[in-house]
Enzyme design. Structure first.
Site, PDB file in Angstrom:
ATOM      1  N   HIS A 269       0.831  -1.206   0.000  1.00 57.02           N
ATOM      2  CA  HIS A 269       0.000   0.000   0.000  1.00 57.02           C
ATOM      3  C   HIS A 269       0.872   1.266   0.000  1.00 57.02           C
ATOM      4  CE1 HIS A 269      -3.627   2.399   1.224  1.00 57.02           C
ATOM      5  NE2 HIS A 269      -2.697   3.163   1.753  1.00 57.02           N
ATOM      6  N   GLU A 270       1.785   1.320   0.934  1.00 55.68           N
ATOM      7  CA  GLU A 270       2.639   2.519   1.026  1.00 55.68           C
ATOM      8  C   GLU A 270       3.535   2.624  -0.199  1.00 55.68           C
ATOM      9  OE1 GLU A 270       1.745   4.587   3.119  1.00 55.68           O
ATOM     10  OE2 GLU A 270       0.620   3.294   4.495  1.00 55.68           O
ATOM     11  N   HIS A 273       1.858   4.643  -2.834  1.00 59.85           N
ATOM     12  CA  HIS A 273       2.044   6.086  -2.604  1.00 59.85           C
ATOM     13  C   HIS A 273       3.447   6.516  -3.053  1.00 59.85           C
ATOM     14  CE1 HIS A 273      -1.660   6.924  -0.477  1.00 59.85           C
ATOM     15  NE2 HIS A 273      -1.428   6.024   0.461  1.00 59.85           N
ATOM     16  N   GLU A 299      -4.597   7.876  -2.982  1.00 54.44           N
ATOM     17  CA  GLU A 299      -5.137   6.608  -2.483  1.00 54.44           C
ATOM     18  C   GLU A 299      -5.401   5.634  -3.621  1.00 54.44           C
ATOM     19  OE1 GLU A 299      -5.789   5.135   0.596  1.00 54.44           O
ATOM     20  OE2 GLU A 299      -4.536   6.781   1.311  1.00 54.44           O
TER      21      GLU A 299
END
Lengths: 504, 504
Positions: A269-270, A273, A299
């Site tokens: 997830h990170e 980003h 997101e």
């Protein structure tokens, strides 16, 4: 361009670089505070952050900047600027107008209020004691309303808040897209709950050695294309990503002994980003456009990599063997069983623990409540009952206390009203982009199955990352997919995925 | 105090807090750059550091600050201030006068020159090619001479430089103390070299597991009294200590596989610096007095803990067992053998690898050369020959190339002329303080042998640490020992120690 305008532009751009430098320095200070700064240094560090923040505010609101903007905004001047500088002028004007409308004293009171409120919120959450937090929330709502008055309400008062996180989004549009989502997802969640084909998640809940988890996180980051020469991976209690510059994008994760998925999907997830921030065009370096264009688009990238790719069957067909090797004897199951376990859908009380599907319902609840607060005058006192009623209606469950209910999120204690929709916007953007990706890169799932993920990163760089803040969210999504934001893509994606897993 | 003076004092103190906050933020940025910031972020980070540094310079040299100082310096006003504020006024005046005398353009040229020179120095050192670095050194000397002209020469031109690192020290005094040292240490080193009782150092040169080294470093830091809630230990290529605030003092070390002593004594050395910064009185928090009073006094603390305590027999009588346990089978020798091995004296070419005794000769050589540059006009072209002649004379050895000779230190490439004497001043201060410590804490070596090190830290806190920059080096040493700086203490300490080890 006249010599005078050129001189003004130069001063304006120098100011932008200064602001960006301060933001970078502050970014390092925040990162440091969250990744191991010694406890006893917090007080002094907070003061330093305060001093630097005041200086940024002064740089952002100086009368000189206002004059430069007025000069550069003259139609013939603006037209003579290149695309980047033109966008810098319009974006800076937006921030300038927003900031100068707030009297410094009011801003300072608000900063103190929210920083106090956060620690009271923490206590209230731990004890489930809403009454102790309610007066703070009341005040924060009051201040936010004052700000809306000063900024001026858009189509509705809540629209003014939404615009800060997702420029251009409106309640009208969110009503439409969230309405579409809710209508389809509530019955889908019910059908899933009623399915006799529930995944077995027990294998995830063993004890997983931290060092091996760390190795896998690092390995996967490298596979996805995280550039370790332009970033680093650390640990923190609450995982986050921070782009200090395109050459220094830092992410954190959290290794839980008893849950291998937390670090696994958290890291991916990170990483999403981070890929965004690492691959912004170098032309925007040192400007305030060198960042994500909105929370929703940001997101969309974290969720695309975490869910669309990271929770896909082809991904695990490729990588499950590597994971098994790191945990000998612990994951001796067919890959399909692991895939199903990591995609379990289960209505739950806590947003951050929610699955890919019900997560959106958590968000819709918060959106509806925030809208009621600012557009209908619902008060802090009414929130727990409202919250519980909506959880009952949409997810069929009720919190036992407010700690796992209305008090669960940090956002409101910091005054971040209008932020929540970004999460579901991200899911919707991601699903919508995925359909275009599958058209333009028809062998995408074969590539994933072979562990060739870089073409996907390159496609996203081309479509999204490179632009930074140069294009608005709606410009981006329309340019990529040919259509404005549409919730049907996400519905289709979720139906396809979960009807398969749950054999509906 | 009149209301006007009070108002001025308030503004002055606020400015001091701002400067200190910027210094703290910059300290974090530097620490970060040296402990793992991604390579590709360096360019952007350097710009951010530049922006913040310029702002500090502006805060330190503002005309407003000059006016406040003039007002606060009026005798009756100064007399009415408390000790801390009075010292802040006089110290700030000193910095202010020094800074405003340098035209910003000259300062900027110099910053660019030295930052370029450092990378050319690195290359020149690696290849031993002095000629490629000489033009930079020439220019740096020229700029430094310009600065001396602008600041105004003290008793000699070199005195002006010395004063920046060791306030109040003069060439006259250094000639005296270094003369005394050299006269005694050169024959002592010769006698040691001629001794048949040479320690066997082969046991230090095995492969030592990094994790075990790390454990021992952490253990020893805790034993000495490093406060891990007010600091942290990291790794870096060149170990250093940095005090961001009394609540956040960071040190680094370097674990070498093939040398257990590097991290061992390096950690204790940096811990000495850290104890100083962690134990400055909280009354000085947030002011520019909350730091070490001079480089020499700072080095006295790192060297006291590293050498006087850390290389003492009682220390290893207590801790050798702990070290043995961490390296099973590797250190099966009597403690005396380990003690002797870690105290070997050997003339060598490289300062940072030198032992406790010959280290001072390395410093004296540099001191004499720097003095010749600024007081006698010796040029960069003459330095290699001068260097090699002095090494032959004082240490009896000659570098094979300039990389291990005149090019070995980074200091000159950064323009830090006048810094080197601090190291030997530290050794002298430490030895002088030790004699008082032994009088006032008569059981000090019994305490060390029992591993009760905190009373020593407390004594130093009482005598040195708490004062930060409130007292000058000479005030401190006189108050502690009743005498001004005297090289005989160090000579006595070294003779006592090495006559025993080498059975002279």
């Amino acid at each position: 361009m006249s010599a005078i305008v050129e001189k003004t532009l130069e001063k304006f751009l120098e100011r932008i670089r200064q602001i960006k430098s301060y933001e970078e320095a502050l970014g390092v200070l925040y990162w440091d505070m969250r990744t191991g700064a010694p406890r006893k240094g917090v007080e002094s560090r907070s003061k330093a952050i305060g001093v630097l923040s005041s200086q940024v505010f002064a740089l952002q609101t100086g009368a000189d900047l206002g004059e430069w903007l007025t000069e550069l905004e003259k139609p013939e001047t603006l037209a003579s600027l290149n695309e980047i500088n033109r966008k810098l002028v319009t974006e800076t004007r937006k921030d300038f107008d927003r900031s100068v409308k707030i009297p410094p004293k009011l801003h300072e009171e608000y900063v103190i209020l929210t920083s106090e409120a956060e620690s009271f919120w923490e206590e209230a959450k731990a004890s489930g004691d809403y009454a102790s937090f309610q007066p703070y929330l009341d005040k924060i709502i009051t201040y936010t309303n004052k700000f809306i008055d000063l900024w001026g309400a858009k189509a509705t008062r809540y629209d003014t808040l939404l615009d800060m996180y997702e420029p251009g989004i409106t309640t009208e549009e969110l009503d439409r897209v969230f309405g579409g989502l809710r209508e389809k997802l509530v019955p889908l969640a019910s059908a899933i709950a009623a399915s006799p084909h529930q995944p077995d998640t027990s294998l995830l809940k063993q004890t997983y050695a931290k060092e091996a988890q760390k190795k896998f996180s690092t390995f996967i980051l490298d596979q996805i294309g995280f550039d370790f020469q332009a970033g680093r991976l650390d640990e923190s209690v609450h995982p986050f990503a921070t782009g200090l510059s395109t050459g220094d994008v830092r992410i954190t994760t959290r290794y839980l002994d008893d849950d291998v998925t937390s670090a696994l999907f958290g890291t991916i997830h990170e990483c999403g980003h981070a890929l965004y921030e690492q691959n912004i065009s170098k032309e925007l370096d040192g400007t305030t456009l060198s960042t994500g264009t909105s929370m929703g688009i940001h997101e969309s990238q974290s969720r695309f990599w975490e869910n669309v790719i990271g929770r896909s069957r082809p991904f695990w067909n490729r990588y499950f063997g590597d994971l098994q090797k790191l945990f000998p004897g612990q994951l001796d199951v067919p890959v399909e069983e692991f895939y199903r376990a990591t995609n379990v859908v289960q209505p739950s009380l806590i947003r951050i623990e929610a699955d890919e599907l019900t997560y959106n319902l958590h968000i819709i609840i918060r959106y509806e409540i925030e809208k009621q607060i600012f557009n209908e005058g619902v008060t802090a006192a009414e929130l727990p009952a409202l919250w519980n009623a909506k959880y009952k209606e949409y997810l069929g469950i009720t919190p036992e206390n407010d700690g796992e209910g209305v008090l669960q999120d940090v956002h409101w204690s910091g005054g971040a009203f209008g932020y929540f929709p970004s999460y579901s916007l991200g899911n919707m953007y991601a699903a919508q982009m995925t359909e275009t990706l599958e058209k333009e890169l028809p062998n995408v799932w074969e590539l994933v199955e072979k562990g060739e993920l870089h073409p996907i990163k390159d496609w996203l760089t081309d479509k999204v990352y490179q632009y930074g803040k140069l294009r608005t969210p709606s410009e981006l999504i329309t340019a990529i997919t040919g259509k404005p934001l549409d919730p049907d893509y996400l519905v289709r994606y979720l139906e396809r995925k979960y009807k398969d897993i749950y054999k509906l």
